[in-house]
Design a protein around this motif. Structure first.
Motif, mmCIF file in Angstrom:
data_model
loop_
_atom_site.group_PDB
_atom_site.id
_atom_site.type_symbol
_atom_site.label_atom_id
_atom_site.label_comp_id
_atom_site.label_asym_id
_atom_site.label_seq_id
_atom_site.Cartn_x
_atom_site.Cartn_y
_atom_site.Cartn_z
ATOM 1 N N TYR A 122 0.805 -1.221 0.000
ATOM 2 C CA TYR A 122 0.000 0.000 0.000
ATOM 3 C C TYR A 122 0.839 1.272 0.000
ATOM 4 O O TYR A 122 0.436 2.302 -0.561
ATOM 5 C CB TYR A 122 -0.965 0.001 1.187
ATOM 6 C CG TYR A 122 -0.329 0.227 2.546
ATOM 7 C CD1 TYR A 122 -0.068 1.517 3.015
ATOM 8 C CD2 TYR A 122 -0.008 -0.843 3.377
ATOM 9 C CE1 TYR A 122 0.501 1.732 4.254
ATOM 10 C CE2 TYR A 122 0.557 -0.637 4.615
ATOM 11 C CZ TYR A 122 0.811 0.650 5.058
ATOM 12 O OH TYR A 122 1.372 0.865 6.285
ATOM 13 N N LEU A 123 2.021 1.243 0.616
ATOM 14 C CA LEU A 123 2.793 2.475 0.752
ATOM 15 C C LEU A 123 3.307 2.975 -0.596
ATOM 16 O O LEU A 123 3.560 4.175 -0.767
ATOM 17 C CB LEU A 123 3.953 2.262 1.731
ATOM 18 C CG LEU A 123 4.713 3.516 2.160
ATOM 19 C CD1 LEU A 123 3.782 4.585 2.721
ATOM 20 C CD2 LEU A 123 5.798 3.140 3.184
ATOM 21 N N ALA A 124 3.448 2.072 -1.574
ATOM 22 C CA ALA A 124 3.878 2.506 -2.905
ATOM 23 C C ALA A 124 2.863 3.454 -3.539
ATOM 24 O O ALA A 124 3.186 4.192 -4.477
ATOM 25 C CB ALA A 124 4.094 1.295 -3.808
ATOM 26 N N PHE A 173 11.790 -0.328 3.797
ATOM 27 C CA PHE A 173 12.015 -1.048 2.542
ATOM 28 C C PHE A 173 11.400 -0.286 1.368
ATOM 29 O O PHE A 173 12.061 -0.104 0.320
ATOM 30 C CB PHE A 173 11.410 -2.448 2.633
ATOM 31 C CG PHE A 173 11.526 -3.239 1.350
ATOM 32 C CD1 PHE A 173 12.681 -3.953 1.064
ATOM 33 C CD2 PHE A 173 10.492 -3.250 0.412
ATOM 34 C CE1 PHE A 173 12.802 -4.672 -0.124
ATOM 35 C CE2 PHE A 173 10.603 -3.958 -0.772
ATOM 36 C CZ PHE A 173 11.754 -4.674 -1.047
ATOM 37 N N VAL A 174 10.186 0.165 1.514
ATOM 38 C CA VAL A 174 9.517 0.868 0.413
ATOM 39 C C VAL A 174 10.181 2.223 0.154
ATOM 40 O O VAL A 174 10.408 2.616 -0.999
ATOM 41 C CB VAL A 174 8.016 1.043 0.709
ATOM 42 C CG1 VAL A 174 7.332 1.890 -0.372
ATOM 43 C CG2 VAL A 174 7.330 -0.321 0.799
ATOM 44 N N LEU A 231 14.346 9.127 4.837
ATOM 45 C CA LEU A 231 13.027 9.124 5.460
ATOM 46 C C LEU A 231 12.763 7.813 6.200
ATOM 47 O O LEU A 231 11.619 7.438 6.430
ATOM 48 C CB LEU A 231 11.941 9.362 4.399
ATOM 49 C CG LEU A 231 11.971 10.751 3.748
ATOM 50 C CD1 LEU A 231 10.915 10.865 2.662
ATOM 51 C CD2 LEU A 231 11.769 11.836 4.807
ATOM 52 N N PHE A 232 13.838 7.114 6.583
ATOM 53 C CA PHE A 232 13.702 5.875 7.350
ATOM 54 C C PHE A 232 13.145 6.155 8.749
ATOM 55 O O PHE A 232 13.326 7.242 9.310
ATOM 56 C CB PHE A 232 15.061 5.197 7.515
ATOM 57 C CG PHE A 232 15.447 4.308 6.365
ATOM 58 C CD1 PHE A 232 14.787 4.369 5.137
ATOM 59 C CD2 PHE A 232 16.478 3.386 6.508
ATOM 60 C CE1 PHE A 232 15.152 3.545 4.100
ATOM 61 C CE2 PHE A 232 16.850 2.559 5.469
ATOM 62 C CZ PHE A 232 16.183 2.637 4.250
ATOM 63 N N ASP A 252 14.017 5.572 12.270
ATOM 64 C CA ASP A 252 15.309 5.304 12.923
ATOM 65 C C ASP A 252 15.232 4.073 13.821
ATOM 66 O O ASP A 252 14.221 3.822 14.489
ATOM 67 C CB ASP A 252 15.734 6.508 13.768
ATOM 68 C CG ASP A 252 16.143 7.694 12.905
ATOM 69 O OD1 ASP A 252 16.476 7.472 11.723
ATOM 70 O OD2 ASP A 252 16.086 8.835 13.416
ATOM 71 N N GLY A 253 16.326 3.311 13.810
ATOM 72 C CA GLY A 253 16.435 2.161 14.691
ATOM 73 C C GLY A 253 15.909 0.865 14.103
ATOM 74 O O GLY A 253 15.919 -0.172 14.782
ATOM 75 N N TYR A 254 15.469 0.910 12.854
ATOM 76 C CA TYR A 254 14.924 -0.287 12.207
ATOM 77 C C TYR A 254 15.577 -0.494 10.850
ATOM 78 O O TYR A 254 15.995 0.463 10.187
ATOM 79 C CB TYR A 254 13.408 -0.170 12.040
ATOM 80 C CG TYR A 254 12.667 -0.204 13.357
ATOM 81 C CD1 TYR A 254 12.228 -1.406 13.891
ATOM 82 C CD2 TYR A 254 12.433 0.973 14.066
ATOM 83 C CE1 TYR A 254 11.560 -1.444 15.113
ATOM 84 C CE2 TYR A 254 11.773 0.944 15.289
ATOM 85 C CZ TYR A 254 11.330 -0.262 15.801
ATOM 86 O OH TYR A 254 10.681 -0.292 17.009
ATOM 87 N N GLY A 255 15.664 -1.756 10.448
ATOM 88 C CA GLY A 255 16.233 -2.083 9.157
ATOM 89 C C GLY A 255 15.182 -2.094 8.059
ATOM 90 O O GLY A 255 14.146 -1.421 8.163
ATOM 91 N N LYS A 256 15.427 -2.878 7.016
ATOM 92 C CA LYS A 256 14.509 -2.935 5.872
ATOM 93 C C LYS A 256 13.801 -4.276 5.746
ATOM 94 O O LYS A 256 13.140 -4.533 4.738
ATOM 95 C CB LYS A 256 15.274 -2.644 4.573
ATOM 96 C CG LYS A 256 15.869 -1.244 4.505
ATOM 97 C CD LYS A 256 16.330 -0.899 3.094
ATOM 98 C CE LYS A 256 17.428 -1.836 2.622
ATOM 99 N NZ LYS A 256 17.889 -1.476 1.246
ATOM 100 N N GLY A 257 13.904 -5.104 6.767
ATOM 101 C CA GLY A 257 13.208 -6.372 6.732
ATOM 102 C C GLY A 257 13.735 -7.311 5.661
ATOM 103 O O GLY A 257 14.816 -7.104 5.093
ATOM 104 N N GLN A 258 12.955 -8.349 5.363
ATOM 105 C CA GLN A 258 13.336 -9.331 4.347
ATOM 106 C C GLN A 258 12.217 -9.441 3.310
ATOM 107 O O GLN A 258 11.649 -10.509 3.086
ATOM 108 C CB GLN A 258 13.607 -10.692 4.999
ATOM 109 C CG GLN A 258 14.771 -10.666 5.981
ATOM 110 C CD GLN A 258 15.001 -12.031 6.612
ATOM 111 O OE1 GLN A 258 14.623 -13.068 6.082
ATOM 112 N NE2 GLN A 258 15.653 -12.033 7.768
#
Length: 358
Positions: A273-275, A321-322, A332-333, A335-341
């Motif tokens: 949805y974020l796309a 990730f998106v 615009l990340f 903070d403190g989290y990666g991009k998942g898998q």
């Protein structure tokens, strides 16, 4: 007390006990109607009679019967129109091959428990503003193709698969896109959606929905989705892949399904949805991404429950990730989290649906 020294009013009460009233009202059936009449003659000075001077109720009853028939006719029309989409040529209700979307808004129990009138007004306004993404009642167009039911914090959309639809996905994509647009706009208001999209037989009218596809969509939401994502059943994934593979795009990842579906680490395909923040402005996605991040950060800072926090941690990784993969905005990340898998749908590193044969 001597008989000639009665207290005021006593004589009247004794008289009433000694003899019945001079007349009593009753209903007498006369022809088709009823008349309120006297059964004991007339009162002094009156000329009431059962036939001529009684209170006629024929007109009242006839008007009530007429109004009832009008309401019943309107109800039958509404039922007939509502059931027409899932009916045979004789008007009999039928289960039909369909796509069914089931969406559930998360975290509503706590919010509703503390709800006041202002919250209620805001809720209704949000739903008025956003539900047209799922079903546009203003044009009436959607009624020709689907039925949509709302109850509390849940939504169901049922759309028969039309035999004249020659698309490789049999018309699945409009349901995917509509569900994603609704999820995005609810998320930008801090409201989280989880759901399932299933295919199979279903029935729906304006007040009732049932069938195996509805059951499967609910199961996906309740038992499989887990995180705030809208996942597709295996048949829908197959249809999406078939359309994706035949899309004709030089780079298929730019196709509609390559953009608006992702594959998670557990192999589940879900709506990206974020796309859709790029749908309003391809050039400037920053406002949408910033607002999505802001709402996420507010939730992350307020949550103490570990289980709920994991779901929002998943959302933060999905956001990152998106933001990076689709828009190149690592600035615009969350903070403190990666991009998942995550993987883009149809890409070589995307897992397929989990193997349920074992």
């Amino acid at each position: 007390m001597p008989p000639d020294e009665l207290t005021p009013g006593t004589a009247t009460r004794e008289s009433q006990r000694a003899s019945p009233p001079t007349w009593q009202a009753c209903f007498q059936l006369q022809g088709r109607g009823r008349t309120v009449a006297s059964t004991a003659g007339k009162e002094p000075g009156s000329d009431r009679s059962a036939g001529a001077q009684g209170i006629q109720v024929d007109g009242i009853l006839e008007k009530a019967r007429s109004q009832r028939e009008v309401r019943l006719a309107a109800l039958r029309r509404t039922q007939r129109d509502g059931r027409a989409l899932y009916a045979d040529e004789n008007g009999k209700p039928r289960l039909l091959p369909s796509f069914v979307v089931y969406l559930d808004e998360l975290g509503t129990s706590q919010r509703i428990a503390a709800m006041n009138d202002e919250d209620l007004e805001r809720d209704i306004q949000d739903y008025d503003d956003l539900r047209w993404f799922l079903h546009d009642q203003k044009t009436g167009w959607a009624d020709e193709f689907q039925r949509t039911l709302y109850f509390s914090d849940n939504v169901v959309v049922a759309a028969p698969i039309r035999s004249m639809n020659w698309a490789e996905d049999l018309g699945l994509f409009p349901q995917v896109f509509a569900a994603g647009a609704y999820q995005l706009n609810m998320s930008l208001r801090g409201r989280r959606i989880r759901g399932g999209i299933a295919s199979g037989e279903a029935y729906a009218d304006h007040s009732f929905v049932t069938g195996p596809a509805h059951l499967e969509a609910v199961r996906l939401e309740e038992s499989v989705a887990l995180n705030p994502r809208i996942i597709l059943d295996d048949t829908c994934v197959h249809l999406a892949r078939r359309e994706h593979d035949q899309s004709g795009y030089a780079d298929r990842q730019n196709s509609p399904y390559g953009t608006f579906l992702l594959v998670d680490a557990d192999g589940q395909t879900f709506v990206n949805y974020l796309a859709m923040v790029a749908e309003d402005s391809q050039e400037d996605v920053e406002p949408g991404l910033r607002l999505h991040r802001s709402e996420l950060e507010k939730s992350l800072s307020a949550i103490a429950n570990t289980r709920v926090l994991r779901k929002y941690g998943w959302l933060a990784e999905y956001h990152n990730f998106v933001a990076d993969t689709f828009f190149g905005r690592s600035d615009l990340f969350v903070d403190g989290y990666g991009k998942g898998q995550f993987a883009r749908f149809g890409s070589t590193n995307a897992n397929g649906p989990p193997d349920t044969s074992r």
